[in-house]
Design an enzyme around this catalytic site. Structure first.
Site, PDB file in Angstrom:
ATOM      1  N   SER A   1      -4.070  -1.010  10.996  1.00  0.00           N
ATOM      2  CA  SER A   1      -4.498  -2.101  11.890  1.00  0.00           C
ATOM      3  C   SER A   1      -3.790  -2.030  13.240  1.00  0.00           C
ATOM      4  CB  SER A   1      -4.291  -3.462  11.230  1.00  0.00           C
ATOM      5  OG  SER A   1      -3.022  -3.568  10.646  1.00  0.00           O
TER       6      SER A   1
ATOM      7  N   ARG B   1       9.893  -8.125   1.575  1.00  0.00           N
ATOM      8  CA  ARG B   1       8.880  -9.189   1.591  1.00  0.00           C
ATOM      9  C   ARG B   1       8.579  -9.622   0.155  1.00  0.00           C
ATOM     10  NH1 ARG B   1       4.441  -5.965   5.004  1.00  0.00           N
ATOM     11  NH2 ARG B   1       5.016  -4.475   3.378  1.00  0.00           N
TER      12      ARG B   1
ATOM     13  N   ASP C   1       2.561  -6.709  -1.804  1.00  0.00           N
ATOM     14  CA  ASP C   1       1.365  -7.221  -2.467  1.00  0.00           C
ATOM     15  C   ASP C   1       1.578  -7.551  -3.944  1.00  0.00           C
ATOM     16  OD1 ASP C   1      -0.197  -7.078  -0.171  1.00  0.00           O
ATOM     17  OD2 ASP C   1      -0.495  -4.941  -0.457  1.00  0.00           O
TER      18      ASP C   1
HETATM   19  N1  AMX Z   1       0.906   3.864  -9.733  1.00  0.00           N
HETATM   20  C1  AMX Z   1       0.521   5.102 -10.129  1.00  0.00           C
HETATM   21  N2  AMX Z   1       0.630   6.201  -9.387  1.00  0.00           N
HETATM   22  C2  AMX Z   1       1.190   6.058  -8.174  1.00  0.00           C
HETATM   23  C3  AMX Z   1       1.657   4.821  -7.704  1.00  0.00           C
HETATM   24  C4  AMX Z   1       1.472   3.681  -8.520  1.00  0.00           C
HETATM   25  N3  AMX Z   1       1.808   2.456  -8.135  1.00  0.00           N
HETATM   26  N4  AMX Z   1       2.172   4.994  -6.472  1.00  0.00           N
HETATM   27  C5  AMX Z   1       2.023   6.299  -6.183  1.00  0.00           C
HETATM   28  N5  AMX Z   1       1.432   6.935  -7.211  1.00  0.00           N
HETATM   29  C6  AMX Z   1       1.003   8.341  -7.266  1.00  0.00           C
HETATM   30  C7  AMX Z   1       0.014   8.581  -6.138  1.00  0.00           C
HETATM   31  O1  AMX Z   1      -1.302   8.144  -6.508  1.00  0.00           O
HETATM   32  C8  AMX Z   1       0.112  10.072  -5.949  1.00  0.00           C
HETATM   33  O2  AMX Z   1      -0.668  10.702  -6.940  1.00  0.00           O
HETATM   34  P1  AMX Z   1      -1.545  12.021  -6.590  1.00  0.00           P
HETATM   35  O3  AMX Z   1      -0.585  13.014  -6.015  1.00  0.00           O
HETATM   36  O4  AMX Z   1      -2.099  12.418  -7.926  1.00  0.00           O
HETATM   37  O5  AMX Z   1      -2.595  11.594  -5.615  1.00  0.00           O
HETATM   38  C9  AMX Z   1       1.588  10.328  -6.250  1.00  0.00           C
HETATM   39  O6  AMX Z   1       2.070   9.194  -6.964  1.00  0.00           O
HETATM   40  C10 AMX Z   1       2.405  10.503  -4.999  1.00  0.00           C
HETATM   41  O7  AMX Z   1       2.149   9.398  -4.141  1.00  0.00           O
HETATM   42  P2  AMX Z   1       3.317   8.767  -3.257  1.00  0.00           P
HETATM   43  O8  AMX Z   1       3.786   9.821  -2.319  1.00  0.00           O
HETATM   44  O9  AMX Z   1       4.312   8.119  -4.135  1.00  0.00           O
HETATM   45  O10 AMX Z   1       2.583   7.582  -2.542  1.00  0.00           O
HETATM   46  P3  AMX Z   1       1.589   7.627  -1.287  1.00  0.00           P
HETATM   47  O11 AMX Z   1       2.398   7.530  -0.062  1.00  0.00           O
HETATM   48  O12 AMX Z   1       0.623   8.763  -1.405  1.00  0.00           O
HETATM   49  O13 AMX Z   1       0.732   6.302  -1.527  1.00  0.00           O
HETATM   50  C11 AMX Z   1       0.433   4.000  -2.029  1.00  0.00           C
HETATM   51  C12 AMX Z   1       1.287   5.038  -1.290  1.00  0.00           C
HETATM   52  C13 AMX Z   1       0.893   2.607  -1.649  1.00  0.00           C
HETATM   53  C14 AMX Z   1      -1.070   4.160  -1.601  1.00  0.00           C
HETATM   54  C15 AMX Z   1       0.579   4.242  -3.546  1.00  0.00           C
HETATM   55  O14 AMX Z   1       1.928   4.030  -3.917  1.00  0.00           O
HETATM   56  C16 AMX Z   1      -0.338   3.352  -4.367  1.00  0.00           C
HETATM   57  O15 AMX Z   1      -1.513   3.691  -4.571  1.00  0.00           O
HETATM   58  N6  AMX Z   1       0.181   2.182  -4.851  1.00  0.00           N
HETATM   59  C17 AMX Z   1      -0.607   1.225  -5.596  1.00  0.00           C
HETATM   60  C18 AMX Z   1      -1.547   0.446  -4.660  1.00  0.00           C
HETATM   61  C19 AMX Z   1      -0.765  -0.498  -3.758  1.00  0.00           C
HETATM   62  O16 AMX Z   1       0.140  -1.182  -4.189  1.00  0.00           O
HETATM   63  N7  AMX Z   1      -1.151  -0.558  -2.471  1.00  0.00           N
HETATM   64  C20 AMX Z   1      -0.494  -1.498  -1.523  1.00  0.00           C
HETATM   65  C21 AMX Z   1       0.373  -0.795  -0.503  1.00  0.00           C
HETATM   66  C22 AMX Z   1       1.016  -1.773   0.460  1.00  0.00           C
HETATM   67  C23 AMX Z   1       0.127  -2.094   1.616  1.00  0.00           C
HETATM   68  O17 AMX Z   1      -0.091  -1.289   2.513  1.00  0.00           O
HETATM   69  N8  AMX Z   1      -0.473  -3.261   1.656  1.00  0.00           N
END
Ligand code: AMX
Length: 435
Positions: free
Chosen positions: A233, A318, A373
């Site tokens: 954003s 947060r 979140d």
């Molecule tokens: N549960 C399961 N697997 C997870 C995970 C979780 N909460 N967080 C990360 N992983 C996995 C990723 O999917 C990724 O898998 P892949 O290599 O097979 O695609 C692996 O771990 C490595 O990812 P990462 O380097 O730890 O995270 P990222 O920077 O790629 O992604 C995020 C960050 C937030 C998208 C990810 O942690 C996630 O999907 N979390 C759950 C959804 C969530 O809470 N989103 C809100 C984020 C906050 C916001 O911006 N509002």
């Protein structure tokens, strides 16, 4: 002239001087190297833009103008906005002046309501909010003065004027979106003398006999206000604003990005997962139940919503702040109690699962801790705000403070139009294939 404009008039020349000195002294230093993975991967971690309002440190979380978030959680949104803009916490008189200034600017033009009432009944609340902002673009003094030949050094003044007009109206519009979209009855008018957060809480029409919902709104609006400059954003608002599109265009664009499931929509998914867990186990689940359900979720190829972060490597402050709020006001609320118990269990589950992933040759989960979140939805749920699609609108009202203060700062120092260089896959194969 208000204290805010007065103070900004003193600060802007200092910022310009500092920027000129930095460019003169360090202009040729290298900030970042970019790998092919980063170019294909959303430019993650590439240091390529300046943001003064806030910083997200992997081991500390959000720091607003040098203040770690939990140290300033008592600030009301008006104070947070002043801090984001100027780098200073306003005194009580300045805060009161800002509250009165918003009173003078809060009236929403009738045509905005005409547009909102005429939108399809099943419109997404974010589409309604963004449409309302865009339809008000005709009010922009930046565009008006630009067309009349405003000089560059005045750009920030007109942008700040637009920012204040837009911010003052956003709570009424956002609350109106809630009441129209979910058929909650007549609109509730803005109350002069009430602060920005409490006014928003009041106009939503959520019963608040002890005033704690208004407190939550103030906290919520401060907590989501900014998260440095590179998130979708803020970055979108910045890019659109860099073309000298006015604040209405730029903020509406930024919020269209916030509407995406990977950005502002995550909190509704977190609450859904918590409610699913409770439904499965018929109430607040035991630690063992949560552990089993978490592994089931992960093994079915899904993520645990609310855990992990692109930048953070510790519990999001947060989340901590929201947890403290719930502990103080309703520790026994079943949804909140589940959120808390999930926090006791899920990081260890993610740690174990990450080890399994690594053994299977996959990436580790970089951050096993909760993000913002994971908890915020349970607090809104407690007060009866259960229209999940609306949650991103609350986030939007708050994030507009960050986007607008970044926009004003960029106009003040004359940041150039955004134009990174893109390359095609052929370039990569031709360049590195020769090695
Ligand atoms: N549960 C399961 N697997 C997870 C995970 C979780 N909460 N967080 C990360 N992983 C996995 C990723 O999917 C990724 O898998 P892949 O290599 O097979 O695609 C692996 O771990 C490595 O990812 P990462 O380097 O730890 O995270 P990222 O920077 O790629 O992604 C995020 C960050 C937030 C998208 C990810 O942690 C996630 O999907 N979390 C759950 C959804 C969530 O809470 N989103 C809100 C984020 C906050 C916001 O911006 N509002």
């Amino acid at each position: 002239m208000s204290v805010l404009f007065q103070r900004m008039s003193e600060l802007v020349p200092q910022w310009r001087k500092e920027r000129a000195e930095i460019l003169k002294t360090y202009g040729k230093e290298v900030l970042s190297e970019v790998t092919v993975t980063q170019a294909y991967g959303g430019m993650r971690g590439v240091k390529g833009m300046i943001c003064e309002t806030s910083l997200v440190e992997p081991d500390k979380g959000l720091i607003i103008r040098g203040h770690p978030l939990l140290e300033i959680k008592h600030l009301w949104p008006e104070e947070t906005f002043y801090l984001l803009l100027t780098g200073e916490i306003p005194d009580e008189a300045t805060k009161a002046e800002l509250i009165a200034d918003f009173d003078r600017r809060a009236h929403v033009p009738d045509y905005v309501w005409d547009v909102l009432y005429s939108m399809p009944e099943d419109s997404h609340p974010m589409a309604m909010l963004d449409t309302a902002i865009l339809v008000m673009e005709k009010e922009s003094v930046f565009r008006k003065y630009y067309e009349e030949g405003m000089t560059k050094d005045q750009y920030w003044v007109a942008t700040l004027e637009d920012a204040l007009q837009l911010l003052a109206k956003l709570p009424s519009i956002a609350a109106g979106v809630y009441r129209i979209r979910y058929k909650k009855g007549d609109l509730i008018p803005w109350t002069n003398g009430l602060d920005w957060g409490a006014n928003y809480a009041n106009m939503l029409g959520i019963p608040d006999p002890d005033g704690s919902f208004a407190k939550l709104m103030r906290l919520y609006l401060t907590f989501h206000s900014d998260h440095e400059g590179g998130n979708v954003s803020a970055n979108t608002c910045h890019t659109v604003g860099s073309a000298l599109s006015d604040a209405y265009y730029a903020v509406s664009a930024g919020l269209n990005g916030l509407a995406g499931p990977l950005h502002g929509l995550a909190n509704q998914e977190c609450l859904n997962w918590i409610l699913e867990t409770m439904e499965r186990f018929g109430g607040v689940p035991s630690e063992e139940d949560i552990r089993n359900f978490a592994f089931e979720t992960l093994r079915s190829g899904k993520v645990i919503p609310g855990y992990g972060h692109a930048v953070l490597r510790v519990t999001d402050p947060r989340y901590t702040g929201f947890l403290e709020f719930g502990m103080e006001h309703f520790p026994d609320d079943p949804v909140f109690a589940t959120v808390k118990r999930v926090f006791d269990v899920v990081p260890n589950v993610l740690k174990e699962f990450s080890e399994e992933r690594v053994k299977a040759g996959k990436n580790p989960i970089a951050n096993i801790w909760p993000n913002v979140d994971a908890g915020s939805g349970s607090l809104l749920h407690h007060y009866g705000l259960r229209e999940f699609q609306y949650y991103t609108v609350l986030f939007s009202v708050s994030r507009s403070m960050g986007m607008l203060s970044q926009l004003v700062w960029n106009r003040a120092v004359g940041t150039a139009i955004t134009r990174p260089k893109s390359i095609g896959s052929k370039y990569i194969k031709d360049t590195f294939g020769k090695k």
